[in-house]
Design an enzyme around this catalytic site. Sequence first.
Site, mmCIF file in Angstrom:
data_model
loop_
_atom_site.group_PDB
_atom_site.id
_atom_site.type_symbol
_atom_site.label_atom_id
_atom_site.label_comp_id
_atom_site.label_asym_id
_atom_site.label_seq_id
_atom_site.Cartn_x
_atom_site.Cartn_y
_atom_site.Cartn_z
ATOM 1 N N ARG A 127 5.736 -29.307 7.575
ATOM 2 C CA ARG A 127 6.119 -30.657 7.157
ATOM 3 C C ARG A 127 7.604 -30.937 7.415
ATOM 4 O O ARG A 127 8.046 -32.070 7.288
ATOM 5 C CB ARG A 127 5.847 -30.826 5.652
ATOM 6 C CG ARG A 127 4.383 -30.741 5.291
ATOM 7 C CD ARG A 127 4.220 -30.488 3.809
ATOM 8 N NE ARG A 127 4.731 -31.579 3.018
ATOM 9 C CZ ARG A 127 3.989 -32.521 2.477
ATOM 10 N NH1 ARG A 127 2.693 -32.496 2.637
ATOM 11 N NH2 ARG A 127 4.523 -33.476 1.761
ATOM 12 N N TRP A 138 13.450 -31.924 2.309
ATOM 13 C CA TRP A 138 13.789 -32.738 3.487
ATOM 14 C C TRP A 138 14.723 -33.792 2.925
ATOM 15 O O TRP A 138 14.305 -34.656 2.164
ATOM 16 C CB TRP A 138 12.506 -33.326 4.069
ATOM 17 C CG TRP A 138 12.679 -34.494 4.985
ATOM 18 C CD1 TRP A 138 12.758 -35.812 4.626
ATOM 19 C CD2 TRP A 138 12.753 -34.478 6.411
ATOM 20 N NE1 TRP A 138 12.880 -36.599 5.741
ATOM 21 C CE2 TRP A 138 12.885 -35.811 6.850
ATOM 22 C CE3 TRP A 138 12.723 -33.461 7.375
ATOM 23 C CZ2 TRP A 138 12.989 -36.152 8.195
ATOM 24 C CZ3 TRP A 138 12.815 -33.816 8.705
ATOM 25 C CH2 TRP A 138 12.953 -35.140 9.100
ATOM 26 N N LYS A 162 2.396 -46.385 23.803
ATOM 27 C CA LYS A 162 1.487 -45.520 23.043
ATOM 28 C C LYS A 162 0.307 -45.126 23.935
ATOM 29 O O LYS A 162 -0.102 -43.988 23.963
ATOM 30 C CB LYS A 162 0.926 -46.228 21.786
ATOM 31 C CG LYS A 162 1.888 -46.417 20.648
ATOM 32 C CD LYS A 162 2.243 -45.158 19.889
ATOM 33 C CE LYS A 162 3.395 -44.404 20.443
ATOM 34 N NZ LYS A 162 4.739 -44.828 20.225
ATOM 35 N N GLU A 191 1.479 -42.737 27.014
ATOM 36 C CA GLU A 191 2.024 -41.404 26.731
ATOM 37 C C GLU A 191 0.977 -40.422 26.212
ATOM 38 O O GLU A 191 1.088 -39.221 26.459
ATOM 39 C CB GLU A 191 3.244 -41.460 25.793
ATOM 40 C CG GLU A 191 2.967 -41.811 24.362
ATOM 41 C CD GLU A 191 4.223 -41.843 23.502
ATOM 42 O OE1 GLU A 191 5.121 -41.018 23.705
ATOM 43 O OE2 GLU A 191 4.301 -42.701 22.605
ATOM 44 N N LYS A 235 9.370 -34.010 21.535
ATOM 45 C CA LYS A 235 9.603 -34.900 20.385
ATOM 46 C C LYS A 235 11.046 -35.389 20.368
ATOM 47 O O LYS A 235 11.323 -36.522 20.017
ATOM 48 C CB LYS A 235 9.260 -34.162 19.087
ATOM 49 C CG LYS A 235 9.400 -35.007 17.835
ATOM 50 C CD LYS A 235 8.315 -36.072 17.755
ATOM 51 C CE LYS A 235 8.476 -36.984 16.569
ATOM 52 N NZ LYS A 235 7.787 -38.280 16.781
HETATM 53 C C1 AGP Z 1 7.598 -42.566 21.587
HETATM 54 O O1 AGP Z 1 6.342 -42.311 21.121
HETATM 55 C C2 AGP Z 1 8.359 -41.406 22.080
HETATM 56 N N1 AGP Z 1 8.248 -40.255 21.314
HETATM 57 C C3 AGP Z 1 9.760 -41.720 22.585
HETATM 58 O O2 AGP Z 1 9.739 -42.888 23.348
HETATM 59 C C4 AGP Z 1 10.886 -41.837 21.518
HETATM 60 O O3 AGP Z 1 10.754 -43.020 20.800
HETATM 61 C C5 AGP Z 1 12.239 -41.753 22.242
HETATM 62 O O4 AGP Z 1 12.328 -40.530 22.916
HETATM 63 C C6 AGP Z 1 13.395 -41.920 21.305
HETATM 64 O O5 AGP Z 1 13.471 -40.864 20.395
HETATM 65 P P1 AGP Z 1 14.385 -40.943 19.117
HETATM 66 O O6 AGP Z 1 13.889 -42.081 18.308
HETATM 67 O O7 AGP Z 1 14.221 -39.618 18.453
HETATM 68 O O8 AGP Z 1 15.790 -41.195 19.591
#
Ligand code: AGP
Length: 624
Positions: free
Chosen positions: A27, A76, A501, A504, A619
């Site tokens: 988490r 957190w 969405k 990706e 991520k």
């Molecule tokens: C969206 O689903 C992605 N994971 C990606 O576009 C993300 O929003 C982008 O890399 C920005 O990341 P951040 O908000 O952590 O800066």
Amino acid sequence: MCGIVGYVGKKQAAPILLDGLAKLEYRGYDSAGISVRDGDKDAVIVKAKGRLSKLADKTDQGRAVPGTCGIGHTRWATHGEPSELNAHPHCSDDMNVIGVHNGIIENFQELRQKLIRHDYQFYSETDTEVAIKLIDYYYKKYAGTPVDAINHALVRIRGSYALAVMFKEYPGEIYVARKDNPMILGLNEDGAFLGSDVPAILKYTRKVYYIGNMELGRLSADGVTFYNLDGDEIQKEITEIEWDAESAEKGGFEHFMMKEIHEQPKAIADTLGMYISNGKIDLSSLAKNGAVDENDKASDPEAILKEIGRVYIVACGSAYHAGMIGKSVIEKLAGIPVEVSLASEFRYCDPKLDKNSVVIVISQSGETADSLAALRLSKERGIPVIAIVNVFGSTIAREADYVMYTAAGPEIAVATTKAYSAQLITLYILAMKTALLKGILDEERAKGLMDELAAIPAGISKILEDKERIQWFAAKYANAKDVFFIGRGIDYAIGLEGSLKMKEISYIHSEAYAAGELKHGTISLIEKGTLVIGIMTQNDLYEKTRSNMVEVKARGAYLFGLTSYGNYNVEDTVDFAVYVPKTDENFVASLAIVPLQLLGYYMAVTKGLDVDKPRNLAKSVTVE
Ligand code: AGP
């Protein structure tokens, strides 16, 4: 989100607590702590910043803290930086009450002041320390039972919580209470267990009680007793958990993404709770970084918002899409021009930034390299930076002049959902506050808008109730090669996020177009069966986008129409209509995005793809 565990029974508590906390590591957390009581002796509290392994080392894997009753927590950060001081458990000065807490206490500043007037001292920046000391205060004031003391405190606390508390005069007992934060209690022949989530206790028992909102529980080696807010005992049924360990981590959902889609009502309510209290927008909790010079222009966020003549929003991916919605809402409500830039472009175009402006950097992770570089460039040019960030203490949060945290909790799926939704909320709040400060928005309209915001979580829950319809549609169209999202204004920005969405996670090529641009080129791609998703939530643009839908239908497109309840004549045009609850048009993205998140999700699931970890993506993008 934080994790809570607890155990009382025949076994040594510390190893069970460490094991339960390890099961909640997924988490996300930044510090951890346990408190264990050995019979009538004083309880021992041990905390560590960073990985759980540090806490395990500090306690010699739990052997250094003997005792059969204890509570533990992974934190957190939401109030106060990640540190040992802010880590839980917290206690009253005389160790009379020791406790851990998940959630957000909205009125903690007010309660803190009350307790200071009664000679309490505070050592951490947390709302939790306030809750624990408030329980201690009522315990001593009324000299009643622990249940009475907790009940008195709960009546005063506004916000959400799952609390686990030990009292010096009741060794061998743990008291719990919850409101809008999960907690389960379990039993086996060795004792009673508690956890904020099923995985924490699954190894020990599958026999659990679900404690209801505003209810209390008392755990001892003999079992569990439940109470209502009046202190009367209540009966509960024991339930058998059938999940395996992996699905338990996902709260019973197949993927983290779906779990996080369902957490959006809470992420929004918690974010609203951080900035709106008693019907007023309060930005006093906007974290001000040490780097801010008190005599500098950047010393008072409200003064900056009142005076600004222009806003620059900088972000990447979904955060950039949130920024596009923010642009529209800030321009409409506060009447000031907003420019939105992709962070990866911003720094290379030698941006000409107005002196009388503010830069808003939006980032879930707070670590995105391009967004961080844009932040540094803006600061170099003397423009105050407000960061909208989800991860507490992240680099962007530390380097910005001001931070507006989103209360989405840890987001695990690569495709963002709840963090994006929480970002929208902070942008609405900034737009409204700016408009109020500039005298453009009157109190009455602001109240109406706040009521609309408060209704968004319920609106999302209503959309989620009907998710099987989207699932059915996704199964039918999962073989699509190309999908087009069209809309105007805010609807175009919603389309951009819906399209991201889809591509990706389902690997289907999709594009979002401003509906009016179609006939300047893209319409040549439309052929028989091409899926076109039209977003039509804005009254003044509804007919225009609908006529663009008619144009693509004439060329063979299959039409998915997304609009608000009431616009039923959309069914004269589209093949499949999806409705979202009515809200103020400025806020409709918060509702309209949900069916599109579901659509991308179900298409990926239909294709058997790895929804939570799509190929080639990370991520947090910490490289340029
Ligand atoms: C969206 O689903 C992605 N994971 C990606 O576009 C993300 O929003 C982008 O890399 C920005 O990341 P951040 O908000 O952590 O800066």
